[in-house]
Design a protein around this motif. Structure first.
Motif, PDB file in Angstrom:
ATOM      1  N   LEU A 175      15.601 -79.579   6.732  1.00  0.00           N
ATOM      2  CA  LEU A 175      16.977 -79.103   6.636  1.00  0.00           C
ATOM      3  C   LEU A 175      17.960 -80.280   6.600  1.00  0.00           C
ATOM      4  CD1 LEU A 175      17.813 -76.193   6.445  1.00  0.00           C
ATOM      5  CD2 LEU A 175      18.475 -76.274   8.838  1.00  0.00           C
ATOM      6  N   GLN A 177      17.234 -83.198   5.575  1.00  0.00           N
ATOM      7  CA  GLN A 177      17.054 -83.852   4.277  1.00  0.00           C
ATOM      8  C   GLN A 177      17.841 -83.110   3.200  1.00  0.00           C
ATOM      9  OE1 GLN A 177      13.140 -83.859   2.559  1.00  0.00           O
ATOM     10  NE2 GLN A 177      13.484 -85.802   1.555  1.00  0.00           N
ATOM     11  N   LEU A 181      20.692 -84.559   0.784  1.00  0.00           N
ATOM     12  CA  LEU A 181      20.620 -84.415  -0.668  1.00  0.00           C
ATOM     13  C   LEU A 181      21.889 -83.763  -1.201  1.00  0.00           C
ATOM     14  CD1 LEU A 181      18.826 -84.748  -3.181  1.00  0.00           C
ATOM     15  CD2 LEU A 181      18.035 -82.432  -2.807  1.00  0.00           C
ATOM     16  N   ALA A 182      22.329 -82.710  -0.516  1.00  0.00           N
ATOM     17  CA  ALA A 182      23.544 -82.014  -0.957  1.00  0.00           C
ATOM     18  C   ALA A 182      24.717 -82.978  -0.952  1.00  0.00           C
ATOM     19  CB  ALA A 182      23.829 -80.820  -0.058  1.00  0.00           C
ATOM     20  N   LEU A 185      24.351 -85.550  -3.827  1.00  0.00           N
ATOM     21  CA  LEU A 185      24.614 -84.904  -5.119  1.00  0.00           C
ATOM     22  C   LEU A 185      26.100 -84.654  -5.289  1.00  0.00           C
ATOM     23  CD1 LEU A 185      21.742 -82.289  -5.442  1.00  0.00           C
ATOM     24  CD2 LEU A 185      22.038 -84.392  -6.723  1.00  0.00           C
ATOM     25  N   GLN A 189      29.111 -86.546  -8.239  1.00  0.00           N
ATOM     26  CA  GLN A 189      29.986 -85.915  -9.218  1.00  0.00           C
ATOM     27  C   GLN A 189      31.249 -86.731  -9.402  1.00  0.00           C
ATOM     28  OE1 GLN A 189      30.812 -81.762  -8.300  1.00  0.00           O
ATOM     29  NE2 GLN A 189      29.165 -81.963  -6.846  1.00  0.00           N
TER      30      GLN A 189
ATOM     31  N   VAL C 570      12.269 -81.386  -2.559  1.00  0.00           N
ATOM     32  CA  VAL C 570      13.189 -80.699  -1.646  1.00  0.00           C
ATOM     33  C   VAL C 570      13.268 -79.218  -2.006  1.00  0.00           C
ATOM     34  CG1 VAL C 570      15.547 -80.585  -0.822  1.00  0.00           C
ATOM     35  CG2 VAL C 570      14.476 -82.785  -1.151  1.00  0.00           C
ATOM     36  N   GLN C 571      13.367 -78.940  -3.316  1.00  0.00           N
ATOM     37  CA  GLN C 571      13.408 -77.537  -3.738  1.00  0.00           C
ATOM     38  C   GLN C 571      12.137 -76.806  -3.332  1.00  0.00           C
ATOM     39  OE1 GLN C 571      15.033 -79.706  -5.527  1.00  0.00           O
ATOM     40  NE2 GLN C 571      16.726 -78.758  -6.638  1.00  0.00           N
ATOM     41  N   MET C 574      12.324 -76.036   0.259  1.00  0.00           N
ATOM     42  CA  MET C 574      13.293 -74.956   0.437  1.00  0.00           C
ATOM     43  C   MET C 574      12.654 -73.619   0.091  1.00  0.00           C
ATOM     44  SD  MET C 574      16.184 -75.950   1.402  1.00  0.00           S
ATOM     45  CE  MET C 574      15.912 -77.418   2.287  1.00  0.00           C
ATOM     46  N   ASN C 608      28.754 -78.236 -14.476  1.00  0.00           N
ATOM     47  CA  ASN C 608      28.445 -79.130 -13.379  1.00  0.00           C
ATOM     48  C   ASN C 608      27.164 -78.729 -12.653  1.00  0.00           C
ATOM     49  OD1 ASN C 608      28.705 -81.030 -11.425  1.00  0.00           O
ATOM     50  ND2 ASN C 608      30.913 -80.730 -11.253  1.00  0.00           N
ATOM     51  N   LEU C 610      25.261 -80.666 -10.951  1.00  0.00           N
ATOM     52  CA  LEU C 610      25.210 -81.327  -9.645  1.00  0.00           C
ATOM     53  C   LEU C 610      25.860 -80.445  -8.586  1.00  0.00           C
ATOM     54  CD1 LEU C 610      26.074 -85.055 -10.339  1.00  0.00           C
ATOM     55  CD2 LEU C 610      23.895 -84.069  -9.701  1.00  0.00           C
ATOM     56  N   ALA C 611      27.025 -79.906  -8.933  1.00  0.00           N
ATOM     57  CA  ALA C 611      27.725 -79.042  -7.990  1.00  0.00           C
ATOM     58  C   ALA C 611      26.882 -77.810  -7.702  1.00  0.00           C
ATOM     59  CB  ALA C 611      29.081 -78.634  -8.551  1.00  0.00           C
ATOM     60  N   GLN C 613      23.671 -77.553  -7.635  1.00  0.00           N
ATOM     61  CA  GLN C 613      22.620 -77.878  -6.666  1.00  0.00           C
ATOM     62  C   GLN C 613      23.199 -78.050  -5.271  1.00  0.00           C
ATOM     63  OE1 GLN C 613      19.706 -80.823  -7.678  1.00  0.00           O
ATOM     64  NE2 GLN C 613      19.937 -80.397  -9.832  1.00  0.00           N
ATOM     65  N   THR C 614      24.375 -78.703  -5.196  1.00  0.00           N
ATOM     66  CA  THR C 614      24.997 -78.892  -3.894  1.00  0.00           C
ATOM     67  C   THR C 614      25.239 -77.547  -3.230  1.00  0.00           C
ATOM     68  OG1 THR C 614      26.160 -80.712  -4.938  1.00  0.00           O
ATOM     69  CG2 THR C 614      26.874 -80.084  -2.736  1.00  0.00           C
ATOM     70  N   ILE C 617      22.063 -75.765  -2.029  1.00  0.00           N
ATOM     71  CA  ILE C 617      21.488 -76.283  -0.787  1.00  0.00           C
ATOM     72  C   ILE C 617      22.317 -75.807   0.411  1.00  0.00           C
ATOM     73  CG2 ILE C 617      21.013 -78.369   0.507  1.00  0.00           C
ATOM     74  CD1 ILE C 617      20.375 -79.671  -2.222  1.00  0.00           C
ATOM     75  N   LEU C 618      23.639 -75.835   0.240  1.00  0.00           N
ATOM     76  CA  LEU C 618      24.485 -75.349   1.332  1.00  0.00           C
ATOM     77  C   LEU C 618      24.165 -73.886   1.621  1.00  0.00           C
ATOM     78  CD1 LEU C 618      27.944 -76.966   0.602  1.00  0.00           C
ATOM     79  CD2 LEU C 618      26.209 -77.614   2.264  1.00  0.00           C
ATOM     80  N   ILE C 621      21.007 -73.654   3.606  1.00  0.00           N
ATOM     81  CA  ILE C 621      21.202 -74.032   5.012  1.00  0.00           C
ATOM     82  C   ILE C 621      21.799 -72.845   5.774  1.00  0.00           C
ATOM     83  CG2 ILE C 621      22.527 -75.532   6.555  1.00  0.00           C
ATOM     84  CD1 ILE C 621      22.202 -77.744   4.477  1.00  0.00           C
TER      85      ILE C 621
END
Lengths: 387, 249, 641
Positions: A175, A177, A181-182, A185, A189, C570-571, C574, C608, C610-611, C613-614, C617-618, C621
C-alpha cells in the motif's frame, strides 16, 4: 534522567563523537578553509550522504523498531526537497527577474513581476500561471513550514486510513508502495504544477548569497546536515530507548499482545509513521539544495526500496546500523557506477561495474537477508560483545 | 451477587459455521472459574468476543457496575477497562528483558505522549519487583525474555497480566507443556490472583482443573452444557457423552 | 483563329483517314477544345460526348485524363504510347495499332482541374462498367468527393447493379447524396431522417456538413437560417477580437500597449502628468494612458468596461449555410439521435477495452495470486518473471522465423523457463524465509533488481519486438465505434483458458488437493504423507510459470524491455489485494475491477493516462479501507492471522 539515557546508550556518545570528528575533519580539509584536500563536489557528496543517513535512521525506526516496512519514506524525503526547492527556485528567479526589469524606465507592476517569474519557471511545461500550490513559495518561513506540514499531514492521513483498517505486514508495504507510485506519477505530469519531469533545478544557488562561493555554501550545508543528523540520532535514540521503545518494539514483535495490554496500537504506529516521515522530509530539504536538482524520478518506488536495502544491509533495529548502511551502500554505489571500480577481465568477458553493480547489489542483498539478517551493525554488536 | 461480566444470548457465525450459539455465561467479582470443552466448543471464540477481537452477530456483553457494553469498544479499550488476556502460546516480548516486559504491562497511562515522557519511579520499580517475586522471576529481571524456559514465559505472561491490574483475567491453557512442578506453581499463582479478581481459566487438562478446585463450566458446540463443581459436571451424563467419554475413550 | 479553322477544315476533309470513325468525327468538331481544354468550357464538350452514347467514349475519357491521347500532324486524335523515339499508335475507334516516329505528334495535357471534370463525367460510365472493381472504385471516388451532379448517375445505376453488396452501398451513398443535394426539401428530409440510426462516421459527416455553419457578428440580428445566438460574455476576449476584426470596434488596449505608449511619451520625469516612479500599478498606468489619449498621443483607452459595453451592443450569431430551417432542424434531430447511439456504442467499446485490460491484469496477477494467496509468499520478482517470459518469446523468434510456430513454441518454453527460475528461487532463497514474509519481500526485491539489470546487460536497454502472427493483426470491427484488435481477443481467450486451467488444477487434481491441504494446515498435511516442501516448490513453480506465459502475451502487444515487469508489478499486487488473497475468483474480480476502473478514468480524462493511474491507485487505497480483505474475503479463523 538525561544522564541515565546517555549511560544506557553508549552508542549515542560514540556516534556523536565519530560524527563530530568526521565533520571537523571535512571542514578543515575543504576548499572553504583553503586546504582544499577535499573538493567542493565531494563535500557535497558527503553532505548528501549525511542526509541519507538521517532518512535511513528514520526508516530504521519505522521498520527496524516498529516493524512497518514502509516503501514511502523516500517519497516523504522527496516532498521535503520539493517544498524547499519551490522557495529556492522562486526566490532566485525573482531576483533575476527584478534585476532584468530594473533596467526599464517604467517600474514594473507586481503583476508583471509575477508573470515574468511564472514564465521563467513554468515556461518548460508550456505555462506561465502560478499553480495554487505555489501560494506560499515567496515566503521562506511558510515554505519551511510546508517541509514539515505537507509530509506530516500526508503521513497522518495515509497512516490513519491504513492502520485503522488493520492493514499490516506485506499489505501495508504494498500500500505504501502504491502511495509512492501515485505520488511520482502525479509529479510526472506537466500540469502537476511542479514542472513535470523537469523537476526543480538550480537549487544549489541560495537566494541572497549569490556572491558566496559554492565552497562556503557546501560547507554550511554539510555542517547543517551533520547537526540535523546528530539531532535526529539523539532524538530517535531517546524515543526508542525508553518505554516508548518498549512499546513500539512490542508492536513489531507481537501486535496483538500490545493491544491486549491496553495500548492503542494504531495511535502508536501513526505516531512513529508520521514523526519519521517528518524527519525524512527534513533530511530531503537539506539534501536537495546540495544536489541542486530534484525531479519525480527521485521519488519513484525504487528509491524507497533502496532505502530499505541500506537499512537492511546496515542492520535493522540499531540506529547506527542504518547510518552505516546508508553510508556504505550509497558511497559504494557511486564508486561503482561512477566508474571508480576497476573492470574485471575474465578473458572471455569483461565485467564492467557500471553494468554489473546492480546485479552485485541485488545478489548481496539477498545474501544479507538470508545469512546476515542483522547486517553490518550485527557484526559490530558481535565485535563489541566479544571481549 | 453483582456480576462483573454478563454474557447473554451471544451468537457468532463463520461462513455458515455457528462457533458460538446463544451463549450466556456470567462471572462474579473475585471468582476462579474453569471452562472446559472439546475442540471447537467455542472456548477461544468466547475469549475473542469478550476481549473485542471478534464482534458477535447477536447478543450482549455487559461489564462492571456501570453496565458498559463491551461490544462497542476496541481491544485496547477493553483491556483498559480491566480485562486481561493470556494467549494459548506464551506471548511475551522475547527481544526485551523481563523488567521491560513487566514495565510495559504496568498499570500506567497508555497514551503515546505519556509513554514518551514516562519516567522511571521508585514506586513502579517496587511494583515490578513485587510481581516478579510473585511469579518467581525476581532473579531474572535483567534477562531477555527469549532466554526463559517455556514455563517461565508462561509465568511472565501471567505476571504481565497481573501488572495490568485487571479485574478479570482470561487465561487460555496455562498449563500446556509444563512440568508437574511448574503446574503446581501455576496453580498457586492463579489461585492467589483469584482472591482479588475474577480469573477464568480455559483448560483441557482435567488434573489441572481439579487442582484449581473451582466452579467449572462445560462448553459444547458454542453453548453452556453444564456448570458446577468438577465432580458435579463429570458425573453429568451428557457431559460424559460429548466430552469426557470421547476424551477418555 | 484563322489558322485553327484551316486546320479544322483540313482535318475534316483531306487529312482524316479514309475510314473515319464516329468518335473521331465528333472529336474533330470540338478539336480545339479537345487539344487545349479549360476547366470552364470543357463541360459542353463532355455533354456532347456523353449524349452521343458512343461505346468508345468512356475509354477515350479515361485515356484523355491519363494524358495518353496525342494529336497527329494532321490533327487526328490517337491513343499513343511512347517507345523511345517512336510512338505506338492505337486508333480511337477501331483499336488498330501501328508504330510511327513521334515527329509531329503532340501529347494532350489536360490540367488538374480539367481532369477532375473529366473524372466526374467518367463516373457515370464507371458506375455501369461491367468490371465490378471499376464500379467499386467509382462508388468510392464519389464517397470521397461527393458532389451534387453525381446523384443522378448514381441513382440511375442502382437498378441494374448486379452485385447485391455493391447495390446496398450504392443505395446508401445515394441516400447520403440525397440528404445533401436532393432536389426537393421533402426528399432531403426523408433521406436525413433515415440517417438517424446510422452511426457510421460517413453518415455523421453528412449530417455535420448539412449543419455546417458560419460565425458572424452584426449590429442586429441577421436574416437567414440562424443556428444560434451566442453570448459574448462567455469568452469576452475572443468575441471582442471578432468585433475588432469586423471593424466594429477599436483594439482593446493591452497592458503591453499601455506600456509601449507610456514609454514612447516620457516627458521629463513624468508621463501624462504621472511621475515615472508611481507607474508600478495598473491603475496609475491607466490614468497616465488616459491622459495621453486625451491629448491625442495614443489611441483611446479600451479597458474591460469599455469592451463589455461594446460587446453588449452587437449580436453574435451562427448562421447555417443551409437556407431551409426545416432541413437543418431535421438534420439536427437526426444528429442528436445518432449521437446518443454513438454514446451507447462508445460505452460498449469502453467495456470491451476494460475487458481486455482486465484480462491482461488477470494474466499478470494470477501467478502472483497463487504464490501470494496460496503460500503467503510475496514475490517482488514476479514482474521480472513476466519479463523473462517475454524475452523467451523474443529469443524463440530469433531462431524460428515463422511467427505462428514461434508463438506456439514460445508459450510452453516460457512456462518451462520461468517454472525453472521459480523453483530455483524457491529452493535457494524463499524456502529459508517462510514465516518471515517481510524478509521474503526484501530478498525478492534483491532478486528483482539483479534480474532487471541482468536483462539489461544481455538484451540492452532498447525495446525488443515480439511479433504476433499475421492472423492476429488487425481488429474485429463491429461498427465505426466498436472495434477490438484480435490480439486483445487472443489475450482475453488466453486469460479464460488460464482461469479454467488453474481452477481445474486446484480443484480437480491431486496436486491441487495437496496444495489446498498444505495451505489450510501444513502440519496435518505433512502427517498425512504430503511433502510440504515439494508442494511449495511446485506451487511456486506453477505461479512463476504462469507469469512467463503472461509475459509472452503482454510482449505481443507491448514492447519487451527489461523494465516491463516493474510496470505491472504494482498493478498485479493491487489486483491480488483488491480481489482478496487466496482465491482465484477474487483475482478475477480484482482484475476486472481495476481494468474497468482504469479505462473508465481514462475515458473521463483521455489526455492524461498518468493522472488516470494516479487516481486509480488513490481509489484502491480508499477501497482497501472499506474492504481490507478484498472483494472475495475469507471469513472466520482462516482469515484471523
Amino acid at each position: 534522567m538525561h544522564k541515565s539515557f546517555i549511560s544506557q546508550n553508549p552508542s549515542v556518545l560514540w556516534f556523536l563523537a565519530a560524527l563530530s570528528l568526521f565533520t571537523l575533519t571535512v571542514v578543515l580539509l575543504s576548499e572553504a578553509t583553503g586546504t582544499a584536500m577535499i573538493s567542493t563536489s565531494f563535500v557535497k557528496t558527503l553532505g548528501k550522504t549525511l542526509c541519507l543517513c538521517l532518512v535511513a535512521i528514520a526508516m530504521d525506526v519505522v521498520w527496524g523498531y516498529c516493524g512497518i516496512l514502509s516503501l514511502g519514506h523516500f517519497a516523504f524525503f522527496g516532498i521535503g526537497g520539493y517544498a524547499i526547492g519551490m522557495w529556492l527556485m522562486y526566490a532566485r528567479t525573482e531576483t533575476i527577474v527584478l534585476d532584468s526589469l530594473s533596467g526599464q524606465v517604467i517600474p514594473p507592476t507586481p503583476q508583471e513581476v509575477s508573470d515574468a517569474i511564472g514564465n521563467q519557471i513554468f515556461g518548460v511545461v508550456g505555462s506561465s500561471e502560478f499553480p495554487l500550490i505555489w501560494a506560499f513559495a515567496d515566503s521562506l518561513f511558510l515554505q519551511l513550514l510546508m517541509v514539515v506540514l505537507v509530509p506530516g499531514l500526508l503521513a497522518l492521513v495515509f497512516g490513519w486510513l491504513a492502520f485503522r483498517s488493520r492493514v499490516t505486514g506485506v499489505y501495508l508495504s504494498i500500500l505504501t508502495q502504491a502511495m509512492t507510485l501515485a505520488l511520482s506519477l502525479y509529479l510526472f505530469q506537466n500540469d502537476s504544477g511542479l514542472r513535470g519531469n523537469n523537476g526543480l533545478s538550480g537549487l544549489q544557488n541560495i537566494p541572497g548569497f549569490e556572491q558566496t562561493p559554492q565552497a562556503i555554501i557546501s560547507i554550511v550545508f554539510f555542517v547543517a546536515s551533520a547537526v540535523a543528523l546528530a539531532a535526529g540520532y539523539v532524538f530517535f535514540a531517546w524515543v526508542v530507548s525508553g518505554k516508548m521503545g518498549s512499546v513500539i518494539k512490542g508492536i513489531r514483535d507481537n501486535e496483538a499482545r500490545v493491544r491486549f495490554l491496553g495500548y492503542h496500537v494504531e495511535t502508536y504506529k501513526l505516531f512513529v509513521f508520521t514523526i519519521t516521515a517528518v524527519v525524512s522530509a527534513i533530511a530531503g530539504a537539506l539534501y536537495y539544495p546540495q544536489a541542486g536538482i530534484i525531479n519525480p524520478g527521485e521519488i519513484a518506488p525504487i528509491a524507497s526500496i533502496y532505502l530499505a536495502v541500506w537499512v537492511a544491509i546496515g542492520g535493522r533495529g540499531r540506529l547506527y546500523g542504518a547510518a552505516i548502511g546508508a553510508v556504505f551502500v550509497s558511497l559504494l554505489s557511486s564508486w561503482f557506477t561512477g566508474g571508480g571500480a576497476p573492470d574485471i577481465n575474465l578473458g572471455f568477458y569483461t565485467i564492467q561495474w557500471t553494468d554489473w553493480w546492480l546485479v552485485l547489489l541485488g545478489v548481496s542483498f539477498v545474501a544479507v537477508t538470508l545469512f546476515f539478517p542483522k547486517g553490518i551493525g550485527g557484526l559490530f554488536d558481535y565485535l563489541v560483545r566479544k571481549p | 451477587m453483582a456480576m462483573l461480566l454478563e454474557v447473554s444470548g451471544v451468537s457468532v457465525t463463520f461462513d455458515g459455521f455457528r462457533a458460538i450459539n446463544n451463549l450466556s455465561i456470567n462471572f462474579a467479582e473475585a471468582e476462579l472459574r474453569a471452562i472446559i470443552g472439546p475442540n471447537g466448543a467455542g472456548k477461544t471464540t468466547f475469549m475473542d468476543i469478550v476481549t473485542g477481537k471478534t464482534k458477535p452477530d447477536t447478543g450482549k456483553v455487559i461489564w462492571g457496575e456501570k453496565n458498559i457494553s463491551l461490544l462497542g469498544l476496541s481491544e485496547s479499550q477493553i483491556a483498559r477497562e480491566g480485562i486481561g488476556r493470556k494467549f494459548q502460546k506464551p506471548t511475551v516480548f522475547e527481544a526485551q528483558t523481563v523488567r521491560q516486559n513487566l514495565a510495559m504491562a504496568l498499570e500506567n497511562p497508555r497514551g503515546p505522549f505519556a509513554v514518551l515522557t514516562h519516567k522511571k519511579t521508585a514506586r513502579n520499580a517496587a511494583r515490578i519487583e513485587a510481581i516478579a517475586e510473585e511469579i518467581g522471576l525476581i532473579d531474572s529481571l535483567t534477562r531477555v525474555a527469549g532466554e526463559l524456559s517455556h514455563g517461565q514465559k508462561q509465568w511472565l505472561e501471567i505476571g504481565m497480566l497481573l501488572a495490568q491490574e485487571p479485574r478479570l483475567l482470561l487465561v487460555d491453557e496455562p498449563a500446556a507443556g509444563m512440568t508437574v512442578e511448574e503446574r503446581e506453581k501455576t496453580t498457586d499463582i492463579l489461585r492467589k490472583a483469584a482472591k482479588t479478581r475474577a480469573v477464568v481459566v480455559v483448560e483441557h487438562d482435567m488434573e489441572f482443573v481439579r487442582r484449581l478446585d473451582c466452579k467449572v463450566t462445560v462448553l459444547h458446540e458454542g453453548a453452556v452444557l453444564a456448570e458446577g463443581s468438577l465432580d458435579h459436571v463429570t458425573s453429568d451424563q451428557t457431559v460424559i457423552d460429548v466430552y469426557l467419554g470421547r476424551g477418555h475413550a | 483563329m484563322r489558322f485553327f479553322l484551316l486546320v479544322l477544315f483540313l482535318s475534316v476533309t483531306a487529312l482524316v483517314p479514309a475510314r473515319a470513325g464516329e468518335l473521331q468525327d465528333l472529336l474533330q468538331i470540338h478539336a480545339e477544345e479537345v487539344a487545349k481544354p479549360s476547366r470552364r468550357s470543357v463541360g459542353m464538350l463532355l455533354d456532347d460526348l456523353v449524349a452521343s452514347g458512343l461505346p468508345q467514349v468512356p475509354r477515350f475519357l479515361e485515356r484523355w485524363a491519363g494524358r495518353e491521347v496525342w494529336q497527329g500532324p494532321e490533327g487526328a486524335f490517337v491513343f499513343a504510347e511512347e517507345d523511345g523515339d517512336s510512338l505506338i499508335l492505337e486508333d480511337i475507334d477501331d483499336g488498330t495499332t501501328q508504330t510511327v516516329p513521334d515527329d509531329g505528334y503532340t501529347q494532350l495535357r489536360p490540367n488538374g482541374g480539367v481532369r477532375r471534370v473529366i473524372g466526374s463525367a467518367l463516373v457515370q460510365f464507371q458506375l455501369a462498367d461491367p468490371e465490378i472493381s471499376r464500379r467499386m472504385a467509382a462508388v468510392e471516388s464519389i464517397a470521397r468527393r461527393p458532389a451534387a451532379d453525381q446523384l443522378a448517375p448514381l441513382l440511375a445505376s442502382i437498378e441494374d447493379e448486379p452485385d447485391p453488396a455493391l447495390k446496398v452501398r450504392k443505395t446508401q451513398l445515394a441516400n447520403f447524396l440525397t440528404a445533401r443535394f436532393g432536389e426537393t426539401a421533402e426528399a432531403r428530409i426523408a433521406a436525413i431522417s433515415s440517417l438517424s440510426s446510422d452511426t457510421s462516421v460517413e453518415a455523421r459527416s453528412v449530417l455535420n456538413q448539412i449543419l455546417s455553419r458560419d460565425e458572424g457578428v452584426a449590429p442586429s440580428e441577421p436574416e437567414g437560417n440562424i443556428a444560434q445566438i451566442l453570448d459574448p460574455m462567455l469568452a469576452p476576449a475572443a468575441y471582442y477580437a471578432q468585433l475588432v476584426d469586423a471593424g466594429f470596434a477599436p483594439m482593446q488596449t493591452t497592458p503591453a500597449m499601455i506600456r509601449a505608449a507610456l514609454e514612447a511619451n516620457i516627458d521629463g520625469g513624468t508621463v501624462g502628468g504621472v511621475p515615472l516612479a508611481q507607474l508600478n500599478t495598473d491603475a496609475a498606468r491607466e490614468r497616465a494612458y488616459a491622459a495621453l489619449a486625451r491629448e491625442g498621443l495614443a489611441p483611446p483607452l479600451v479597458i474591460v468596461e469599455t469592451r463589455d459595453h461594446a460587446l453588449g451592443a452587437y449580436v453574435f450569431y451562427e448562421l447555417y449555410d443551409e437556407k431551409d430551417p426545416a432541413i437543418t432542424d431535421a438534420a439536427a434531430a437526426a444528429l442528436a439521435s445518432v449521437e446518443s447511439r454513438v454514446a451507447l456504442e462508445q460505452a460498449a467499446d469502453l467495456a470491451l477495452d476494460g475487458l481486455s485490460l482486465a484480462s491482461i491484469y488477470f494474466l499478470a496477477a494470477i501467478g502472483l495470486a497463487i504464490t501470494f494467496g496460496v503460500m503467503g509468499v510475496i514475490n517482488m520478482a514476479h514482474g521480472e518473471f513476466i519479463m523473462m517470459g517475454a524475452y523467451t518469446g523474443y529469443v524463440v523468434q530469433l531462431f524460428i522465423p515463422d511467427y505462428t510456430l514461434s508463438i506456439i513454441v514460445a508459450l510452453p518454453l516460457a512456462f518451462a523457463v520461468t517454472f525453472g527460475a521459480g523453483v530455483t528461487m524457491e529452493r535457494l532463497v524463499i524456502r529459508h524465509l517462510y514465516h518471515r514474509p517481510l524478509e521474503t519481500l526484501l530478498a525478492t526485491f534483491g532478486i528483482s533488481i539483479a534480474l532487471q539489470q541482468l536483462a539489461k546487460n544481455i538484451f540492452g536497454t532498447q525495446a525488443r519486438p515480439l511479433t504476433s502472427p499475421d492472423w492476429l493483426d488487425g481488429a474485429w470491427v463491429i461498427s465505426d465505434v466498436i472495434q477490438i484488435s484480435y490480439i486483445r481477443i487472443a489475450i482475453f481467450v488466453l486469460a479464460l483458458l488460464f482461469l479454467a486451467l488453474i481452477l481445474c488444477v486446484l480443484k480437480r487434481t491431486r496436486l491441487g488437493l495437496e496444495v489446498r491441504a498444505v495451505t489450510q494446515n501444513p502440519g496435518m498435511a505433512a502427517s498425512m504423507g504430503i511433502n510440504p516442501d515439494r508442494i511449495n516448490m511446485l506451487t511456486f513453480g506453477l505461479g512463476s510459470g504462469v507469469a512467463g506465459i503472461a509475459g509472452v502475451a503482454i510482449g505481443l502487444y507491448a514492447k519487451v524491455t527489461s523494465e516491463m515487469g516493474a510496470d505491472y508489478i504494482v498493478q498485479s499486487f493491487m489486483t491480488v489485494v483488491v480481489g482478496g488473497v487466496g482465491n482465484v475468483w477474487g483475482t478475477l474480480a480484482g482484475a476486472s475491477m481495476i481494468g474497468f476502473l482504469q479505462k473508465g478514468i481514462e475515458w473521463m480524462n483521455p489526455s492524461n493516462t498518468l493522472a488516470a493511474q494516479t487516481y486509480m491507485i488513490l481509489f484502491i487505497i480508499l477501497f482497501i479501507q472499506f474492504r481490507p480483505k478484498g472483494i472475495v474475503a475469507l471469513k472466520g479463523r482462516a482469515a484471523a492471522d
